[in-house]
Design a protein around this motif. Structure first.
Motif, PDB file in Angstrom:
ATOM      1  N   ASP A  16       0.828  -1.207   0.000  1.00 31.74           N
ATOM      2  CA  ASP A  16       0.000   0.000   0.000  1.00 31.74           C
ATOM      3  C   ASP A  16       0.860   1.255   0.000  1.00 31.74           C
ATOM      4  O   ASP A  16       0.526   2.249  -0.651  1.00 31.74           O
ATOM      5  CB  ASP A  16      -0.912   0.021   1.231  1.00 31.74           C
ATOM      6  N   LEU A  17       1.949   1.223   0.763  1.00 32.10           N
ATOM      7  CA  LEU A  17       2.849   2.372   0.828  1.00 32.10           C
ATOM      8  C   LEU A  17       4.289   1.883   0.909  1.00 32.10           C
ATOM      9  O   LEU A  17       4.662   1.153   1.826  1.00 32.10           O
ATOM     10  CB  LEU A  17       2.547   3.230   2.063  1.00 32.10           C
ATOM     11  N   ALA A  18       5.080   2.277  -0.076  1.00 32.91           N
ATOM     12  CA  ALA A  18       6.528   2.073  -0.020  1.00 32.91           C
ATOM     13  C   ALA A  18       7.146   3.418   0.332  1.00 32.91           C
ATOM     14  O   ALA A  18       6.748   4.446  -0.220  1.00 32.91           O
ATOM     15  CB  ALA A  18       7.060   1.576  -1.362  1.00 32.91           C
ATOM     16  N   MET A  19       8.090   3.421   1.249  1.00 34.11           N
ATOM     17  CA  MET A  19       8.681   4.685   1.665  1.00 34.11           C
ATOM     18  C   MET A  19      10.189   4.567   1.778  1.00 34.11           C
ATOM     19  O   MET A  19      10.737   3.512   2.110  1.00 34.11           O
ATOM     20  CB  MET A  19       8.075   5.159   2.991  1.00 34.11           C
ATOM     21  N   MET A  20      10.860   5.673   1.455  1.00 36.78           N
ATOM     22  CA  MET A  20      12.302   5.762   1.615  1.00 36.78           C
ATOM     23  C   MET A  20      12.607   7.080   2.315  1.00 36.78           C
ATOM     24  O   MET A  20      12.294   8.151   1.781  1.00 36.78           O
ATOM     25  CB  MET A  20      13.007   5.691   0.254  1.00 36.78           C
ATOM     26  N   VAL A  21      13.178   6.987   3.496  1.00 41.21           N
ATOM     27  CA  VAL A  21      13.496   8.171   4.289  1.00 41.21           C
ATOM     28  C   VAL A  21      14.994   8.458   4.161  1.00 41.21           C
ATOM     29  O   VAL A  21      15.819   7.713   4.692  1.00 41.21           O
ATOM     30  CB  VAL A  21      13.098   7.980   5.765  1.00 41.21           C
ATOM     31  N   ASP A  22      15.325   9.517   3.443  1.00 43.48           N
ATOM     32  CA  ASP A  22      16.727   9.898   3.214  1.00 43.48           C
ATOM     33  C   ASP A  22      17.527   8.724   2.648  1.00 43.48           C
ATOM     34  O   ASP A  22      18.668   8.467   3.045  1.00 43.48           O
ATOM     35  CB  ASP A  22      17.370  10.411   4.514  1.00 43.48           C
ATOM     36  N   VAL A  23      16.930   8.024   1.711  1.00 44.70           N
ATOM     37  CA  VAL A  23      17.519   6.822   1.126  1.00 44.70           C
ATOM     38  C   VAL A  23      17.664   6.939  -0.385  1.00 44.70           C
ATOM     39  O   VAL A  23      18.678   6.526  -0.954  1.00 44.70           O
ATOM     40  CB  VAL A  23      16.667   5.580   1.471  1.00 44.70           C
ATOM     41  N   TYR A  24      16.668   7.514  -1.036  1.00 44.74           N
ATOM     42  CA  TYR A  24      16.628   7.471  -2.506  1.00 44.74           C
ATOM     43  C   TYR A  24      17.915   7.990  -3.144  1.00 44.74           C
ATOM     44  O   TYR A  24      18.409   7.407  -4.112  1.00 44.74           O
ATOM     45  CB  TYR A  24      15.429   8.267  -3.031  1.00 44.74           C
ATOM     46  N   HIS A  25      18.483   9.059  -2.605  1.00 44.23           N
ATOM     47  CA  HIS A  25      19.674   9.675  -3.219  1.00 44.23           C
ATOM     48  C   HIS A  25      20.889   8.751  -3.181  1.00 44.23           C
ATOM     49  O   HIS A  25      21.876   9.005  -3.864  1.00 44.23           O
ATOM     50  CB  HIS A  25      20.007  11.000  -2.517  1.00 44.23           C
ATOM     51  N   GLU A  26      20.821   7.666  -2.374  1.00 47.51           N
ATOM     52  CA  GLU A  26      21.928   6.713  -2.274  1.00 47.51           C
ATOM     53  C   GLU A  26      21.715   5.454  -3.107  1.00 47.51           C
ATOM     54  O   GLU A  26      22.586   4.584  -3.139  1.00 47.51           O
ATOM     55  CB  GLU A  26      22.152   6.307  -0.811  1.00 47.51           C
ATOM     56  N   LEU A  27      20.581   5.328  -3.765  1.00 48.68           N
ATOM     57  CA  LEU A  27      20.330   4.125  -4.555  1.00 48.68           C
ATOM     58  C   LEU A  27      21.300   4.068  -5.726  1.00 48.68           C
ATOM     59  O   LEU A  27      21.333   4.972  -6.562  1.00 48.68           O
ATOM     60  CB  LEU A  27      18.895   4.115  -5.081  1.00 48.68           C
ATOM     61  N   LEU A  28      22.066   2.999  -5.820  1.00 45.78           N
ATOM     62  CA  LEU A  28      23.043   2.874  -6.896  1.00 45.78           C
ATOM     63  C   LEU A  28      22.369   2.605  -8.234  1.00 45.78           C
ATOM     64  O   LEU A  28      22.900   2.945  -9.287  1.00 45.78           O
ATOM     65  CB  LEU A  28      24.035   1.761  -6.561  1.00 45.78           C
ATOM     66  N   TYR A  29      21.173   2.014  -8.193  1.00 44.53           N
ATOM     67  CA  TYR A  29      20.392   1.725  -9.400  1.00 44.53           C
ATOM     68  C   TYR A  29      18.973   2.279  -9.227  1.00 44.53           C
ATOM     69  O   TYR A  29      18.007   1.533  -9.084  1.00 44.53           O
ATOM     70  CB  TYR A  29      20.334   0.215  -9.662  1.00 44.53           C
ATOM     71  N   PRO A  30      18.815   3.608  -9.237  1.00 41.00           N
ATOM     72  CA  PRO A  30      17.482   4.181  -9.001  1.00 41.00           C
ATOM     73  C   PRO A  30      16.440   3.755 -10.035  1.00 41.00           C
ATOM     74  O   PRO A  30      15.287   3.500  -9.673  1.00 41.00           O
ATOM     75  CB  PRO A  30      17.732   5.694  -9.041  1.00 41.00           C
ATOM     76  N   HIS A  31      16.842   3.667 -11.306  1.00 39.35           N
ATOM     77  CA  HIS A  31      15.882   3.263 -12.346  1.00 39.35           C
ATOM     78  C   HIS A  31      15.349   1.859 -12.074  1.00 39.35           C
ATOM     79  O   HIS A  31      14.125   1.631 -12.062  1.00 39.35           O
ATOM     80  CB  HIS A  31      16.542   3.330 -13.719  1.00 39.35           C
ATOM     81  N   GLU A  32      16.249   0.923 -11.837  1.00 40.78           N
ATOM     82  CA  GLU A  32      15.830  -0.465 -11.617  1.00 40.78           C
ATOM     83  C   GLU A  32      15.019  -0.600 -10.320  1.00 40.78           C
ATOM     84  O   GLU A  32      14.034  -1.340 -10.261  1.00 40.78           O
ATOM     85  CB  GLU A  32      17.061  -1.376 -11.573  1.00 40.78           C
ATOM     86  N   MET A  33      15.432   0.130  -9.289  1.00 42.00           N
ATOM     87  CA  MET A  33      14.708   0.074  -8.020  1.00 42.00           C
ATOM     88  C   MET A  33      13.284   0.614  -8.168  1.00 42.00           C
ATOM     89  O   MET A  33      12.325   0.020  -7.664  1.00 42.00           O
ATOM     90  CB  MET A  33      15.458   0.862  -6.951  1.00 42.00           C
ATOM     91  N   LEU A  34      13.148   1.726  -8.859  1.00 36.93           N
ATOM     92  CA  LEU A  34      11.815   2.301  -9.032  1.00 36.93           C
ATOM     93  C   LEU A  34      10.908   1.383  -9.835  1.00 36.93           C
ATOM     94  O   LEU A  34       9.711   1.256  -9.539  1.00 36.93           O
ATOM     95  CB  LEU A  34      11.918   3.674  -9.700  1.00 36.93           C
ATOM     96  N   GLN A  35      11.455   0.736 -10.839  1.00 39.68           N
ATOM     97  CA  GLN A  35      10.649  -0.199 -11.620  1.00 39.68           C
ATOM     98  C   GLN A  35      10.212  -1.390 -10.771  1.00 39.68           C
ATOM     99  O   GLN A  35       9.077  -1.865 -10.871  1.00 39.68           O
ATOM    100  CB  GLN A  35      11.434  -0.673 -12.849  1.00 39.68           C
ATOM    101  N   SER A  36      11.107  -1.873  -9.925  1.00 39.12           N
ATOM    102  CA  SER A  36      10.768  -2.989  -9.046  1.00 39.12           C
ATOM    103  C   SER A  36       9.737  -2.579  -8.001  1.00 39.12           C
ATOM    104  O   SER A  36       8.790  -3.316  -7.719  1.00 39.12           O
ATOM    105  CB  SER A  36      12.035  -3.513  -8.364  1.00 39.12           C
ATOM    106  N   ILE A  37       9.918  -1.391  -7.432  1.00 39.18           N
ATOM    107  CA  ILE A  37       8.944  -0.886  -6.451  1.00 39.18           C
ATOM    108  C   ILE A  37       7.580  -0.730  -7.102  1.00 39.18           C
ATOM    109  O   ILE A  37       6.549  -1.072  -6.510  1.00 39.18           O
ATOM    110  CB  ILE A  37       9.430   0.455  -5.860  1.00 39.18           C
ATOM    111  N   LYS A  38       7.564  -0.221  -8.333  1.00 40.04           N
ATOM    112  CA  LYS A  38       6.291  -0.039  -9.036  1.00 40.04           C
ATOM    113  C   LYS A  38       5.550  -1.362  -9.183  1.00 40.04           C
ATOM    114  O   LYS A  38       4.327  -1.426  -9.003  1.00 40.04           O
ATOM    115  CB  LYS A  38       6.548   0.604 -10.408  1.00 40.04           C
ATOM    116  N   ARG A  39       6.287  -2.415  -9.469  1.00 40.41           N
ATOM    117  CA  ARG A  39       5.651  -3.735  -9.588  1.00 40.41           C
ATOM    118  C   ARG A  39       5.117  -4.226  -8.245  1.00 40.41           C
ATOM    119  O   ARG A  39       4.152  -4.989  -8.196  1.00 40.41           O
ATOM    120  CB  ARG A  39       6.643  -4.751 -10.162  1.00 40.41           C
TER     121      ARG A  39
END
Length: 232
Positions: free
Chosen positions: A147-170
């Motif tokens: 229902d809710l995915a959250m990242m608190v001061d985390v997103y800017h450190e994701l080494l693969y933001p594109h792949e992570m966002l696609q996985s989270i979307k699924r």
């Protein structure tokens, strides 16, 4: 005579280098940066878990108003929440009380953090928190379950933001939401290293490119953005 060896070398490089890196650029790393660039933003190096005491500092509530943040989360007692980059579980173990009939997935990629979270779940005898060892390209969450995915001061450190966002979307349910809380890059008074801050414009650029749209820009926190997205 050299054509075949050169061809084989190029082929091997293509096989070794992941194709997904085509969405990134690379440069000489800045202080605290990875040298990997996404939409003109250098990705910050991940905070090692050895510095985890900072996450539990006594001044955090006064500085960030984290309790207000939790009050504003779009959840109810049945919600399934993913705390991605959970760290010490500072948010995980507050949110789990808000979803007694739901569940919180505490996702971490660092083994020390995973072990810490599992030990704390056992010590507190909590039955609605599940600790997940994520990967750099995926939080390893069940599909169509969040229902809710959250990242608190985390997103800017994701080494693969594109792949992570696609996985989270699924992993999100049809009406599921993604919340990013990031220190304000627009405010020079926020005493956080530049690579660890983000602007609304930059976040929106990256999330839009990955099939999300902004549904709430909550500017009620003293030094952070509260940016809530839904998938298109």
């Amino acid at each position: 005579m050299l054509i075949r060896p050169v061809f084989l070398l190029i082929l091997n490089l293509l096989l070794v280098c992941p194709f997904q890196d085509s969405v990134y650029q690379h440069k000489t790393a800045s202080d605290g940066g990875t040298g990997k660039v996404y939409f003109d933003r250098e990705i910050a190096r991940i905070m090692d878990f050895s510095g985890s005491a900072w996450l539990e500092r006594k001044t955090r509530q006064a500085e960030e108003h984290s309790d207000l943040n939790i009050e504003k989360l779009p959840i109810d007692q049945n919600s399934v929440v993913a705390d991605i980059g959970a760290g010490t579980g500072y948010y995980t173990f507050k949110i789990c009380d808000k979803v007694p009939q739901g569940r919180v997935y505490a996702v971490e990629v660092q083994d020390d953090a995973v072990n810490y979270l599992k030990n704390k779940v056992g010590q507190l005898d909590i039955n609605n928190v599940t600790v997940i060892k994520g990967k750099e390209q995926s939080p390893e969450l069940p599909e169509n379950s969040i229902d809710l995915a959250m990242m608190v001061d985390v997103y800017h450190e994701l080494l693969y933001p594109h792949e992570m966002l696609q996985s989270i979307k699924r992993s999100l349910k049809p009406q599921g939401k993604l919340l990013l809380i990031e220190y304000r890059a627009e405010d020079p008074k926020v005493e956080i290293k530049e690579l660890h801050k983000m602007s609304v414009k930059q976040v929106n650029k990256e999330l839009t490119a990955n099939g999300f749209h902004l549904v709430q820009d909550g500017e009620f926190l003293p030094i952070q953005h509260f940016l809530l997205f839904e998938k298109n």
